[in-house]
Write a protein that holds these residues in place. Structure first.
Motif, PDB file in Angstrom:
ATOM      1  N   LEU A   1      32.309   9.738 -11.954  1.00 35.62           N
ATOM      2  CA  LEU A   1      31.036   9.868 -11.377  1.00 35.62           C
ATOM      3  C   LEU A   1      31.544  10.583 -10.159  1.00 35.62           C
ATOM      4  CD1 LEU A   1      29.133   6.610 -11.589  1.00 35.62           C
ATOM      5  CD2 LEU A   1      29.136   8.367 -12.922  1.00 35.62           C
ATOM      6  N   THR A   2      30.437  11.366  -9.549  1.00 41.41           N
ATOM      7  CA  THR A   2      30.712  12.071  -8.178  1.00 41.41           C
ATOM      8  C   THR A   2      30.234  11.065  -7.206  1.00 41.41           C
ATOM      9  OG1 THR A   2      28.427  12.935  -8.051  1.00 41.41           O
ATOM     10  CG2 THR A   2      29.989  14.389  -9.522  1.00 41.41           C
ATOM     11  N   LYS A   3      30.882  11.635  -5.884  1.00 37.86           N
ATOM     12  CA  LYS A   3      30.468  10.850  -4.734  1.00 37.86           C
ATOM     13  C   LYS A   3      28.837  10.703  -4.840  1.00 37.86           C
ATOM     14  CE  LYS A   3      30.491  12.873  -0.868  1.00 37.86           C
ATOM     15  NZ  LYS A   3      30.760  13.662   0.586  1.00 37.86           N
TER      16      LYS A   3
ATOM     17  N   ILE B   1      36.938   1.114  -5.536  1.00 39.05           N
ATOM     18  CA  ILE B   1      37.650   0.926  -4.211  1.00 39.05           C
ATOM     19  C   ILE B   1      38.895  -0.087  -4.287  1.00 39.05           C
ATOM     20  CG2 ILE B   1      35.785   1.266  -2.789  1.00 39.05           C
ATOM     21  CD1 ILE B   1      35.438  -1.410  -2.576  1.00 39.05           C
ATOM     22  N   GLU B   2      38.932  -0.859  -5.663  1.00 38.83           N
ATOM     23  CA  GLU B   2      39.997  -1.642  -5.754  1.00 38.83           C
ATOM     24  C   GLU B   2      41.333  -1.011  -6.278  1.00 38.83           C
ATOM     25  OE1 GLU B   2      37.736  -5.994  -6.340  1.00 38.83           O
ATOM     26  OE2 GLU B   2      38.390  -4.803  -8.182  1.00 38.83           O
ATOM     27  N   SER B   3      40.995   0.148  -6.782  1.00 39.78           N
ATOM     28  CA  SER B   3      41.966   0.984  -7.528  1.00 39.78           C
ATOM     29  C   SER B   3      43.014   1.365  -6.739  1.00 39.78           C
ATOM     30  CB  SER B   3      41.402   2.288  -8.193  1.00 39.78           C
ATOM     31  OG  SER B   3      42.345   3.133  -8.880  1.00 39.78           O
ATOM     32  N   THR B   4      44.280   1.542  -7.013  1.00 40.69           N
ATOM     33  CA  THR B   4      45.433   1.956  -6.382  1.00 40.69           C
ATOM     34  C   THR B   4      46.079   3.458  -6.381  1.00 40.69           C
ATOM     35  OG1 THR B   4      47.024   1.253  -8.018  1.00 40.69           O
ATOM     36  CG2 THR B   4      46.410  -0.460  -6.243  1.00 40.69           C
ATOM     37  N   ARG B   5      45.186   4.170  -7.380  1.00 34.96           N
ATOM     38  CA  ARG B   5      45.352   5.578  -7.906  1.00 34.96           C
ATOM     39  C   ARG B   5      44.994   6.257  -6.354  1.00 34.96           C
ATOM     40  NH1 ARG B   5      42.502   7.203 -13.478  1.00 34.96           N
ATOM     41  NH2 ARG B   5      42.781   9.254 -11.959  1.00 34.96           N
ATOM     42  N   ASP B   6      45.764   7.470  -6.038  1.00 30.39           N
ATOM     43  CA  ASP B   6      45.407   8.341  -4.933  1.00 30.39           C
ATOM     44  C   ASP B   6      44.227   8.916  -4.913  1.00 30.39           C
ATOM     45  OD1 ASP B   6      47.823   7.387  -3.578  1.00 30.39           O
ATOM     46  OD2 ASP B   6      49.019   8.922  -4.621  1.00 30.39           O
ATOM     47  N   ASP B   7      43.735   9.524  -5.998  1.00 28.25           N
ATOM     48  CA  ASP B   7      42.546  10.077  -6.467  1.00 28.25           C
ATOM     49  C   ASP B   7      41.294   9.297  -6.327  1.00 28.25           C
ATOM     50  OD1 ASP B   7      43.118   9.172  -8.699  1.00 28.25           O
ATOM     51  OD2 ASP B   7      42.220  10.511  -9.888  1.00 28.25           O
ATOM     52  N   ASP B   8      41.445   8.071  -6.703  1.00 28.56           N
ATOM     53  CA  ASP B   8      40.404   7.135  -6.355  1.00 28.56           C
ATOM     54  C   ASP B   8      40.156   6.476  -5.027  1.00 28.56           C
ATOM     55  OD1 ASP B   8      39.900   7.079  -9.183  1.00 28.56           O
ATOM     56  OD2 ASP B   8      40.867   5.038  -9.716  1.00 28.56           O
ATOM     57  N   ARG B   9      41.349   6.225  -4.346  1.00 31.55           N
ATOM     58  CA  ARG B   9      41.241   5.930  -3.095  1.00 31.55           C
ATOM     59  C   ARG B   9      40.734   6.933  -2.122  1.00 31.55           C
ATOM     60  NH1 ARG B   9      47.183   3.717  -1.236  1.00 31.55           N
ATOM     61  NH2 ARG B   9      46.159   3.220   0.776  1.00 31.55           N
ATOM     62  N   ASP B  10      41.068   8.253  -2.317  1.00 28.16           N
ATOM     63  CA  ASP B  10      40.391   9.413  -1.660  1.00 28.16           C
ATOM     64  C   ASP B  10      38.817   9.266  -1.730  1.00 28.16           C
ATOM     65  OD1 ASP B  10      42.805  10.029  -0.561  1.00 28.16           O
ATOM     66  OD2 ASP B  10      43.208  11.551  -2.163  1.00 28.16           O
ATOM     67  N   LEU B  11      38.431   9.213  -2.988  1.00 28.54           N
ATOM     68  CA  LEU B  11      36.928   9.234  -3.245  1.00 28.54           C
ATOM     69  C   LEU B  11      36.443   7.836  -2.752  1.00 28.54           C
ATOM     70  CD1 LEU B  11      34.296  10.280  -4.530  1.00 28.54           C
ATOM     71  CD2 LEU B  11      35.173   9.328  -6.844  1.00 28.54           C
ATOM     72  N   ALA B  12      37.035   6.737  -2.864  1.00 28.77           N
ATOM     73  CA  ALA B  12      36.416   5.564  -2.209  1.00 28.77           C
ATOM     74  C   ALA B  12      36.302   5.622  -0.560  1.00 28.77           C
ATOM     75  CB  ALA B  12      37.397   4.473  -2.665  1.00 28.77           C
ATOM     76  N   LYS B  13      37.354   6.304  -0.086  1.00 32.17           N
ATOM     77  CA  LYS B  13      36.850   6.573   1.459  1.00 32.17           C
ATOM     78  C   LYS B  13      35.912   7.142   1.781  1.00 32.17           C
ATOM     79  CE  LYS B  13      42.212   6.099   2.324  1.00 32.17           C
ATOM     80  NZ  LYS B  13      43.341   6.619   2.878  1.00 32.17           N
ATOM     81  N   ASP B  14      35.594   8.417   0.967  1.00 29.21           N
ATOM     82  CA  ASP B  14      34.572   9.303   1.275  1.00 29.21           C
ATOM     83  C   ASP B  14      33.323   8.436   1.101  1.00 29.21           C
ATOM     84  OD1 ASP B  14      36.133  11.239   1.655  1.00 29.21           O
ATOM     85  OD2 ASP B  14      36.110  12.345  -0.121  1.00 29.21           O
ATOM     86  N   ILE B  15      33.128   7.423  -0.134  1.00 28.61           N
ATOM     87  CA  ILE B  15      31.832   6.619  -0.217  1.00 28.61           C
ATOM     88  C   ILE B  15      31.709   5.641   0.918  1.00 28.61           C
ATOM     89  CG2 ILE B  15      30.745   5.126  -1.815  1.00 28.61           C
ATOM     90  CD1 ILE B  15      32.338   6.391  -3.875  1.00 28.61           C
ATOM     91  N   ILE B  16      32.812   5.181   1.251  1.00 30.67           N
ATOM     92  CA  ILE B  16      32.684   4.174   2.221  1.00 30.67           C
ATOM     93  C   ILE B  16      32.090   4.720   3.583  1.00 30.67           C
ATOM     94  CG2 ILE B  16      33.879   2.180   3.701  1.00 30.67           C
ATOM     95  CD1 ILE B  16      33.213   1.436   1.152  1.00 30.67           C
ATOM     96  N   LYS B  17      32.645   6.148   4.151  1.00 28.44           N
ATOM     97  CA  LYS B  17      32.241   6.659   5.161  1.00 28.44           C
ATOM     98  C   LYS B  17      30.806   6.953   5.399  1.00 28.44           C
ATOM     99  CE  LYS B  17      36.749   8.974   6.043  1.00 28.44           C
ATOM    100  NZ  LYS B  17      37.348  10.473   5.962  1.00 28.44           N
TER     101      LYS B  17
END
Length: 337
Positions: A13-15, A37-53
């Motif tokens: 899914l997109t942001k 957001i629980e994922s440890t994958r770098d690409d997942d973490r980057d997307l999760a940070k964008d969502i939280i912001k």
């Protein structure tokens, strides 16, 4: 699962899809976002940070931390109390943290089965997460999960911790109200109770106050009330309360809710509620820095190259633990940009 959900599950899914789904209260998207957001994958973490912001932050919600020793009946209490909250018009999210095995790293994640009636209610969302290696009685991403649930329309967030222990106090730093569940009938009621946990509690509830245990629960209630007077006054002026409850008899839930409402009202009027939310953000900020620095440290190529041999030296006794730490830090600092 309908065809639309199946298609969304197969592709990333997109942001914007995450944000729109969360804000519309889509439980499927919310669950996927929490997994992200629980994922440890770098690409997942980057997307999760964008969502939280980008998700809107809420200040009209109530965050409640619930803790207690294993066997005190946390899940049973939460189901009874959660159904009471829904009856009163709240939408609730229950974030439960299962202890992870130190051997297998596995987790039971069985809270949905323990909260059978609550899990079927459309106004309740239950999300179990594994504690993993996180201290504090909460999962690594409990804060982010809480923010996602609030953005999805849940106005009462219950965080169930893994139990009471010396390090399991982080939950206090992310909630508005701290509820401590205790058992009665264990001889000296204050044996084994951590003073720090008692001092943090805004409410102590003696559980399983039914049948032959009613008198013991009332004695425990008096004991805890007396103990509360030994602690210094809270900065917000709140006097911690002590009650009894029975989840299987559905007793005491009205009183618990009444006390929470009184606490929130008192603290909103005095400004302590808003001040506490600011402190929660500051604590989260400091925690994120610590986590990021640890991540950077262990991903450093020079550290990764030398850490195994230094650990082996510490294990064999050839290298002192403090000296080993100094060696790794020196390697890190010399090889950092």
């Amino acid at each position: 699962m309908d065809q639309a959900n199946k298609r969304r599950k197969k592709r990333r899914l997109t942001k914007e899809e995450y944000l729109n789904g969360i804000l519309s209260g889509d439980r499927f998207i919310l669950s996927k976002a929490i997994t992200l957001i629980e994922s440890t994958r770098d690409d997942d973490r980057d997307l999760a940070k964008d969502i939280i912001k980008e998700i809107p932050k809420k200040d009209d919600t109530i965050r409640i931390g619930i803790t207690g020793v294993p066997g005190v009946g946390k899940s049973t209490f939460i189901e009874s109390f959660g159904l009471k909250l829904i009856e009163e018009g709240y939408k609730i999210a229950v974030l439960t943290v299962d202890p992870s095995s130190r051997v297998t790293r596995g987790s039971i994640l069985g809270d949905k089965t323990r909260m059978e009636h609550l899990s079927r209610n459309p106004n309740a969302y239950i999300r179990p997460s594994a504690a993993g290696t996180s201290l504090g009685g909460v999962a690594n991403k409990t804060r982010e999960t809480m923010l996602l649930c609030e953005a999805a329309g849940y106005d009462m967030i219950l965080i169930e911790t893994v139990g009471v222990g010396q390090s399991e106090t982080m939950v206090k730093e992310m909630v508005d109200f701290f509820l401590l569940l205790m058992l009665s009938g264990a001889g000296d009621e204050l044996q084994g109770i951590k003073k720090g946990i008692m001092e943090m509690a805004d409410l102590v509830t003696i559980t399983k106050a039914d049948g032959d245990n009613v008198k013991q629960a009332e004695r425990a209630k008096r004991t805890y009330k007396n103990a509360m007077h030994l602690f210094p006054p809270k900065p917000n002026g709140w006097t911690p309360q002590v009650t009894t409850s029975s989840a299987i008899k559905n007793k005491g839930m009205n009183e618990v809710l009444s006390i929470i409402k009184k606490f929130v009202s008192q603290n909103r009027k005095s400004g302590h509620f808003e001040e506490n939310r600011k402190n929660q953000n500051l604590y989260w900020f400091n925690t994120l820095i610590s986590e990021e620095l640890l991540d950077i440290f262990y991903k450093n190529p020079a550290v990764k190259e030398k850490i195994s041999s230094i650990k082996s030296g510490v294990l064999s006794g050839n290298i002192d633990a403090s000296a080993g730490k100094d060696k790794l830090l020196d390697i890190f600092l010399r090889n950092s940009v």
